[in-house]
Design an enzyme around this catalytic site. Structure first.
Site: not given
Length: 228
Positions: A100, A107
């Protein structure tokens, strides 16, 4: 595809719960997003009280916050994370949709490299199936071809637009993000493999069988779920 919801208190509890798992001399992957930010702030307070750690940020946002709260930083080139703490946009049966904040490529790299991956979230992120759009980071020149391939996989792709300027969102890596709606994803592992195989795709937001613990914050407690 930015996902919102959940109280600040629930996010804070989840972040602090995961931060409590960190001990001296650990290298910690620092996730991106509001709940991961709560964990970074908690780590900053513990560093101020004497905790000896180093952080590996997953985005410009997490790097800046870590500097503000005093968490010393390192890189994957210099150290492997003992633990990574990161949020999620949707959680179902231990699998995740992330991205998002358009940081899912970095990540995934940091979270996968860590010995343990702790997910922090509030109750609004839990679902029976993964059912929100999957962020797909793509090379800018590859957008039309990738969109055609996503449609062939029964997805509905939408190039993510920037909120405060004209044009698309540009990631920290200089790429673009396509949010692809597949509806309720019946076979996330198979879809993950299909997305990873598309030429021009840098990373997608399906994190399959990666989470070791999920810390779910509520208004007054935290439910810690371990991988089965």
């Amino acid at each position: 595809m930015k996902q919102t919801g959940g109280s600040d208190e629930a996010k804070r509890r989840a972040g602090e719960s995961a931060a409590d798992a960190v001990v001296d001399e650990m290298v910690v992957g620092l996730g991106t997003g509001s709940t991961a930010a709560a964990a970074i702030r908690a780590l900053g307070r513990r560093v101020d009280a004497g905790l000896d750690i180093r952080g590996v940020p997953t985005s410009y946002q997490s790097r800046q916050l870590a500097r503000e709260v005093g968490v010393p930083l390192t890189t994957l080139e210099e150290a492997t994370p003992d633990v990574a703490i990161d949020g999620a946009d949707r959680i179902a049966d231990g699998d995740l949709i992330k991205g998002g904040g358009a940081a899912h490529a970095r990540e995934k790299l940091v979270d996968a490299a860590a010995d343990r991956f702790l997910v922090v979230a509030d109750e609004t992120k839990l679902a029976a199936t993964l059912d929100v759009a999957v962020p797909v980071e793509v090379l800018p020149d590859a957008v039309p071809v990738v969109e055609d391939t996503l449609e062939a996989l029964d997805g509905v792709p939408t190039l993510r637009a920037a909120e405060r300027k004209d044009g698309p969102v540009v990631t920290d890596n200089g790429n673009l993000v396509i949010d692809c709606d597949f509806g309720a994803i019946a076979e996330p592992a198979a879809l993950s493999a299909d997305l990873a195989a598309i030429p021009g795709v840098v990373a997608h937001g399906l994190f399959i069988d990666m989470a070791d613990e999920i810390h779910v914050g509520t208004g007054d407690s935290v439910d810690v779920r371990n991988r089965e």
